[in-house]
Design an enzyme around this catalytic site. Structure first.
Site: not given
Ligand code: KDG
Ligand code: MG
Length: 403
Positions: A148, A160, A211, A213, A237, A263, A284, A340, A403
């Site tokens: 990634r 982030y 990602d 986010h 992602e 996630e 995920r 992951e 968001w």
């Molecule tokens: O707790 C949140 C994190 O695990 C997350 O933001 C990490 O986005 C993330 C990822 O894909 O690992």
């Molecule tokens: Mg993520």
């Protein structure tokens, strides 16, 4: 019949916070479950101690499905990350116990191995494109087949997913949430440049992932997906928050870049439309936040009908107990995609001795009976819980956006 005698919750912070449930039967068999919910840990501790543990004592530890239904349906209040993480911990611990009683590694009880190992992806991140690619080269050197890539965005002080720490990067920090600024136009201009350089330097023989986010709207995500198509990503992602599942129809109409999401999902209902309309390629959801192995199998089975594969979350806030559970699960299901793997620190690994191993870009849960993870309670007690949060993002004008 193997009656549950005790259910103990252990909060520890060997570098970061983890919440672990330890269930013990009258025959002296113990099982572990992860109940960590990043930034909201103590809510799950209370849910387990005050509401779940008293209902477990005296129940038959082997009735995994019935206990799952009892905790989910019986509570009247369904779903939500706190409830589902607590149920997940109970479920993992009971599977651990059942496999220990059977004297088999858990994946054998789940149907046996479908593959030789569980392909994992690592995190390469850097302030600049060059730093990110240098990191990715290190992962390639370690044998990773999937990486990634996240890079700092010029003009933004912090991004982030990008940190100064490398192999052990940790997004949660501080006593109170840190606030960061985000600019969609700056990010959308920059991200394709990262993948153009990455393909030049890393070649085409490695899976590249990214990602977002949850930072975009559907039409912005559609644009990014189109711009990245030429670099053949394994997935893009969390391009948008998935509270509105139908929003993915718009992204899907415009791009063939594979999409991964989930996630933050905690139940099959969060992804039912996404899966049934084939709006995503990878789901995920994780064993810890989506109700344990019992519920994650249900999600994977639904996904299998629609050619959606798994790509379970595996960041550092998922403890080695979750990591092991994810590996047993991934090894045994037909529609596994990728797992992951963000490595834990040596301190965390010492608190949670485990049987899983990494080699040639893949992991294996090992052959120990059960999940193959233990907790050193004495060592855990040396690292008391410390409040920590994930950062909060605002647009450059100070608003929280939609968001
Ligand atoms: O707790 C949140 C994190 O695990 C997350 O933001 C990490 O986005 C993330 C990822 O894909 O690992
Ligand atoms: Mg993520």
């Amino acid at each position: 019949m193997s009656k549950i005698k005790n259910a103990k919750v252990i909060a520890t912070c060997p570098g970061r916070n983890f919440v672990t449930l330890k269930i013990e039967t009258e025959d002296g068999i113990t099982g572990l479950g992860d109940a960590t919910l990043n930034g909201r840990e103590l809510a799950v501790v209370s849910y387990l101690n005050d509401h779940v543990a008293p209902c477990l004592i005296g129940r038959d530890a082997h009735q995994i499905e019935d206990i799952w239904q009892y905790l989910y349906r019986g509570a009247y209040w369904r779903r939500g990350p706190v409830t589902m993480s607590a149920i997940a911990a109970v479920d993992m611990a009971l599977w651990d116990i059942k496999a220990k009683v059977a004297q088999l590694p858990l994946y054998q009880l789940l149907g046996g191995a479908c593959r030789t190992g569980v392909m994992v992806y690592g995190h390469a991140n850097g302030e600049t494109i060059e730093d990110t690619i240098d990191e990715a080269l290190k992962y390639k050197g370690l044998g990773y087949k999937a990486i990634r890539l996240q890079s700092g965005v010029p003009g933004l002080a912090a991004t982030y997913g990008v940190s100064r720490d490398k192999m052990f990067y940790e997004p949660a920090a501080d006593d109170l949430p840190k606030e960061t600024a985000w600019s969609t136009p700056k990010y959308l201009r920059h991200a394709p440049k990262l993948f153009e350089a990455a393909r030049e330097k890393l070649g085409w023989d490695v899976h590249l992932l990214h990602d977002v986010h949850h930072r975009l709207t559907p039409i912005e995500a559609a644009r990014l997906g189109k711009d990245l198509e030429q670099f053949r990503l394994f997935w893009m992602e969390d391009a948008v928050p998935a509270d509105n599942q139908e929003g993915f129809r718009l992204i899907r109409q415009h791009t063939t870049t594979p999409l991964a999401v989930g996630e933050v999902f905690n139940s099959i209902w969060d992804c039912k439309t996404l899966i049934q309309e084939q709006l995503i390629d990878y789901i995920r959801a994780t064993v810890v936040h989506a109700g344990g192995i019992t519920h994650l199998r249900r999600i994977a089975n639904l996904a299998d009908l629609y050619n959606v594969r798994t790509g379970c979350h595996g960041a550092t806030d998922l403890s080695p107990v979750s990591m092991a559970a994810a590996l047993h699960f991934g090894l045994s299901i037909s529609n596994f995609g990728v797992q992951e793997y963000m490595r834990h620190t040596a301190e965390t690994d010492a608190v949670f001795p485990h049987a899983y191993t990494f080699a040639d870009g893949a992991m294996h849960p090992g052959e120990q009976a059960g999940l193959g993870v233990d907790i050193d309670e004495k060592l855990a007690a040396k690292y008391p819980y410390k409040r920590a949060y994930l950062p909060v993002a605002r647009l450059e004008d100070g608003s929280m956006h939609n968001w």
